[in-house]
Design a protein around this motif. Sequence first.
Motif, mmCIF file in Angstrom:
data_model
loop_
_atom_site.group_PDB
_atom_site.id
_atom_site.type_symbol
_atom_site.label_atom_id
_atom_site.label_comp_id
_atom_site.label_asym_id
_atom_site.label_seq_id
_atom_site.Cartn_x
_atom_site.Cartn_y
_atom_site.Cartn_z
ATOM 1 N N ASP A 11 40.572 30.835 44.847
ATOM 2 C CA ASP A 11 39.409 31.394 44.394
ATOM 3 C C ASP A 11 39.073 30.265 43.720
ATOM 4 O O ASP A 11 37.838 30.637 43.347
ATOM 5 C CB ASP A 11 39.598 32.277 43.318
ATOM 6 C CG ASP A 11 39.995 33.727 44.233
ATOM 7 O OD1 ASP A 11 39.054 34.096 44.818
ATOM 8 O OD2 ASP A 11 40.622 34.566 43.079
ATOM 9 N N SER A 37 42.252 41.938 42.577
ATOM 10 C CA SER A 37 42.038 42.168 42.915
ATOM 11 C C SER A 37 43.073 42.334 43.715
ATOM 12 O O SER A 37 44.189 41.599 44.898
ATOM 13 C CB SER A 37 41.160 42.305 44.085
ATOM 14 O OG SER A 37 41.237 43.838 45.449
ATOM 15 N N ASN A 93 40.831 36.020 46.141
ATOM 16 C CA ASN A 93 40.691 37.413 45.455
ATOM 17 C C ASN A 93 41.634 37.859 44.535
ATOM 18 O O ASN A 93 42.353 39.253 44.418
ATOM 19 C CB ASN A 93 39.714 39.402 46.186
ATOM 20 C CG ASN A 93 38.816 38.354 47.163
ATOM 21 O OD1 ASN A 93 37.835 38.837 46.644
ATOM 22 N ND2 ASN A 93 39.422 39.010 48.422
ATOM 23 N N VAL A 99 39.220 31.523 49.697
ATOM 24 C CA VAL A 99 38.953 33.051 48.867
ATOM 25 C C VAL A 99 40.618 33.585 49.054
ATOM 26 O O VAL A 99 40.406 34.429 49.972
ATOM 27 C CB VAL A 99 37.594 33.285 49.712
ATOM 28 C CG1 VAL A 99 37.033 34.770 48.890
ATOM 29 C CG2 VAL A 99 36.370 32.919 49.392
ATOM 30 N N LYS A 123 43.545 43.030 47.715
ATOM 31 C CA LYS A 123 43.108 41.974 48.262
ATOM 32 C C LYS A 123 43.875 40.411 47.776
ATOM 33 O O LYS A 123 44.021 39.519 49.245
ATOM 34 C CB LYS A 123 40.917 41.541 48.579
ATOM 35 C CG LYS A 123 40.609 42.373 48.234
ATOM 36 C CD LYS A 123 39.106 42.399 48.155
ATOM 37 C CE LYS A 123 38.038 43.427 48.347
ATOM 38 N NZ LYS A 123 36.525 43.338 48.261
#
Length: 311
Positions: A116, A125, A122, A120, A128
């Motif tokens: 992150d 989450s 996540n 990416v 994810k």
Amino acid sequence: MLLAPALGRPDGVLLQGRVLKEAPSGGSTALTRNVRRLTASNWEGARVEVSFQGVSVSVKSGHDGNFEVNLRPPEGQRFPAGASEAEAKVEGVRARAPVEVIPDSAPLLVVSDFDDTVAVTNVTSPVKLVESALLKDGDTQAVVPGMAAFYGCLRKPTSPAFALVSGSPVQYLPRIRTFLERHGFPAGFGLYLRDIGPGTLAGYKQPAIRRLLQQFPQPVVLVGDSGEKDPEVYAQIRDEFPGRVKAIYIRDAGRTEDPARFQGMVLFKDPGDAAAHAAAEGLADTACVAAAFPKSAPAVVPAATVKQTAP
């Protein structure tokens, strides 16, 4: 066998790796490859020969298959600055990794997070995060747009040292190397990943960053994200090394409700804003920033609005 890309100095290079009982490669899907990486058995007690620039050392792998050597140049000599390659071998199996020997004149040490911050994943989450960890690979992991360009501008007009310190497992070394190359990040990153285990769920970054700052005397720029503990970890490092940390850049990945977490740091959504601030502070090349981020200018984030670390 895994051998981590590393940063070194002309007077010594610290190399780390891991010996596996069998190669975890192969598999037709990212899930298969990642599971094999994470479940590959470690080889304890393997005799590993590690070499760099004509200097070789034999070492035995530990209980988790890990090994570490500090190679010194011959007496009266120094390793030449720049890109080179190290090799580790055991019973005919070889692993190679790039080594960037950092000259004393290098202007900065840039320490970056991975998840992150440049990729990416996540982290905030759980669903994810698991999808990213198991179903993605170096070729399919999404990149944070603009971060490679930001780091590229930090590299000009003279080259800093780049170290990636991440909670990603050490088994993902090949995957992260592929990711960085695919998305055009500057060459020469040293990779310092987490050795997964019950004792490494927290507090694994501080020792790695602390060791880098003890090894390299350059001023430091820290780059991370707000999703987990990067602001707290970096604030601790800043306190431990007064005057060394010249800027802390935190990408907004959520959990930004408490502004106290980011005191004296640059919190950004657009890497162009971070690059503009770095240019205004003399940490990045202004022409590079203007070319890479035409909608940004060095004055987008005035230095007066950000609390800087006093020397």
